[in-house]
Design an enzyme around this catalytic site. Structure first.
Site, PDB file in Angstrom:
ATOM      1  N   LYS A 124      46.317  27.306  33.758  1.00 52.04           N
ATOM      2  CA  LYS A 124      46.357  28.315  34.811  1.00 52.04           C
ATOM      3  C   LYS A 124      47.756  28.905  34.977  1.00 52.04           C
ATOM      4  CE  LYS A 124      42.137  27.982  35.229  1.00 52.04           C
ATOM      5  NZ  LYS A 124      41.334  29.074  34.629  1.00 52.04           N
ATOM      6  N   GLN A 142      46.638  47.486  38.708  1.00 54.60           N
ATOM      7  CA  GLN A 142      45.790  46.356  38.330  1.00 54.60           C
ATOM      8  C   GLN A 142      46.213  45.052  39.001  1.00 54.60           C
ATOM      9  OE1 GLN A 142      43.114  47.276  36.728  1.00 54.60           O
ATOM     10  NE2 GLN A 142      44.047  49.307  36.727  1.00 54.60           N
ATOM     11  N   HIS A 147      43.074  39.736  42.010  1.00 55.25           N
ATOM     12  CA  HIS A 147      43.722  39.218  40.804  1.00 55.25           C
ATOM     13  C   HIS A 147      44.821  38.211  41.155  1.00 55.25           C
ATOM     14  CE1 HIS A 147      45.180  39.531  36.578  1.00 55.25           C
ATOM     15  NE2 HIS A 147      46.335  39.250  37.155  1.00 55.25           N
ATOM     16  N   HIS A 150      43.494  34.974  43.028  1.00 52.69           N
ATOM     17  CA  HIS A 150      42.808  34.064  42.105  1.00 52.69           C
ATOM     18  C   HIS A 150      43.795  33.324  41.218  1.00 52.69           C
ATOM     19  CE1 HIS A 150      40.768  33.012  38.307  1.00 52.69           C
ATOM     20  NE2 HIS A 150      39.783  32.673  39.098  1.00 52.69           N
ATOM     21  N   TYR A 187      36.890  39.246  24.548  1.00 51.38           N
ATOM     22  CA  TYR A 187      36.784  40.679  24.842  1.00 51.38           C
ATOM     23  C   TYR A 187      38.165  41.301  25.006  1.00 51.38           C
ATOM     24  CZ  TYR A 187      36.032  44.986  27.365  1.00 51.38           C
ATOM     25  OH  TYR A 187      36.067  46.297  27.748  1.00 51.38           O
ATOM     26  N   LYS A 204      30.917  45.066  27.494  1.00 54.10           N
ATOM     27  CA  LYS A 204      31.906  45.062  28.580  1.00 54.10           C
ATOM     28  C   LYS A 204      31.258  44.967  29.959  1.00 54.10           C
ATOM     29  CE  LYS A 204      34.734  48.313  31.140  1.00 54.10           C
ATOM     30  NZ  LYS A 204      35.170  49.724  31.243  1.00 54.10           N
ATOM     31  N   GLN A 211      30.726  36.599  35.361  1.00 54.00           N
ATOM     32  CA  GLN A 211      31.538  35.949  36.387  1.00 54.00           C
ATOM     33  C   GLN A 211      30.710  35.611  37.623  1.00 54.00           C
ATOM     34  OE1 GLN A 211      34.290  39.202  36.416  1.00 54.00           O
ATOM     35  NE2 GLN A 211      35.927  37.972  35.519  1.00 54.00           N
ATOM     36  N   ARG A 266      34.296  53.512  39.655  1.00 56.14           N
ATOM     37  CA  ARG A 266      34.670  52.661  38.532  1.00 56.14           C
ATOM     38  C   ARG A 266      36.155  52.738  38.286  1.00 56.14           C
ATOM     39  NH1 ARG A 266      30.698  51.954  33.596  1.00 56.14           N
ATOM     40  NH2 ARG A 266      32.413  50.530  33.258  1.00 56.14           N
TER      41      ARG A 266
END
Length: 281
Positions: A124, A142, A147, A150, A187, A204, A211, A266
């Site tokens: 991790k 991003q 993100h 986590h 991926y 994708k 998840q 998206r």
């Protein structure tokens, strides 16, 4: 005087708490105290949310295509190895997938499970590079709450898992997560290879679904603990934490799914200069 009294009480509470720790892992890297990892993760959050973007503000984005290809496929291989070790140290050779307690002995199998738990914990920290690559490539959009949260909470809480309960039913989600990461980082690695590989990445759209399924399976598995009257799992608090995490991340990823696919908001295309945008797990 009051501060001194508070300090001594805190030390006393810590000593009483730490006496239940697994002595087998005491001398392993980062396992003597939660302080070193807390400092590392605190700096990570500071770097990816503040220092890093400031340092990159007047600089051109780094071209990290080769580094990302190497990194992503390394994570694939490392995840395959960890998944295999989880299987061979318990989940494939005797665990019932119900009330599996921690084996604190020094038998080869028990030590193999403990070492695998530590490897998963350490992995991790390696995965913090996900976010650092975003920052160095100036893809700051991003660096989302999902993100960063986590990537921070997983290693921090897993320190306690390795320290007190390296094995048993609390490791099922790690087994499942390593399998999911084999798919996901495959991926990401193929994406980083460039546009020539786009025709192979039709799957994708199923990554987020994968998840979500992961969190549902984890929740179903760990929920068994609360319906077994005679389960002797040594740290029920970890079952509660895992249950809470599975529901929390399920809700967060459902929100992402709704925003990205249902509402039509998206995120940008996945591949641009060899990076993956939706890397949140």
């Amino acid at each position: 005087m009051a501060f001194s009294d508070l300090t001594s009480r805190t030390v006393h509470l810590y000593d009483n708490w730490i006496k239940d720790a697994d002595p087998r892992v005491e001398d392993w890297l980062l396992m003597s105290s939660p302080l070193p990892q807390t400092i590392l993760l605190g700096f990570y959050v500071y770097f990816v949310t503040s220092l890093g973007p400031k340092l990159m503000e007047n600089r051109k984005p780094f071209e990290l295509k080769k580094a990302m290809i190497t990194y992503n496929f390394f994570i694939v291989l490392f995840s395959v190895y960890m998944c295999y070790e989880f299987v061979m140290s318990g989940w494939g050779i005797g665990y019932s997938f119900r009330c599996d307690i921690v084996d604190y002995s020094r038998s080869p199998t028990a030590l193999r499970m403990a070492r695998t738990c530590w490897l998963y914990y350490f992995s991790k920290f390696i995965e913090l590079l996900d976010t650092i690559f975003f920052v160095l490539r100036k893809k700051n959009s991003q660096v989302t709450f999902l993100h960063v949260f986590h990537h921070t909470i997983m290693p921090w809480t897993w320190w306690f898992g390795v320290k007190f309960a390296a094995g048993g039913l609390g490791t099922f989600h790690a087994l499942l997560n390593t399998a999911v990461h084999v798919v996901m980082y495959s991926y990401y690695g193929l994406s980083a290879l460039g546009p020539a590989y786009q025709k192979y990445l039709w799957w994708k759209k199923y990554l987020t679904s994968l998840q979500l399924v992961q969190f549902v399976i984890v929740a179903i598995h760990i929920s068994q603990f609360f319906f077994m009257e005679d389960c002797k799992y040594q740290f029920p608090v970890f079952a509660c934490i895992i249950m809470s995490y599975s529901f929390m991340f399920l809700l967060l990823f459902l929100h992402f799914w709704y925003r990205a696919y249902t509402k039509g908001q998206r995120l940008p295309k996945t591949v641009k200069n060899g990076t993956c945008k939706n890397k949140d797990n």
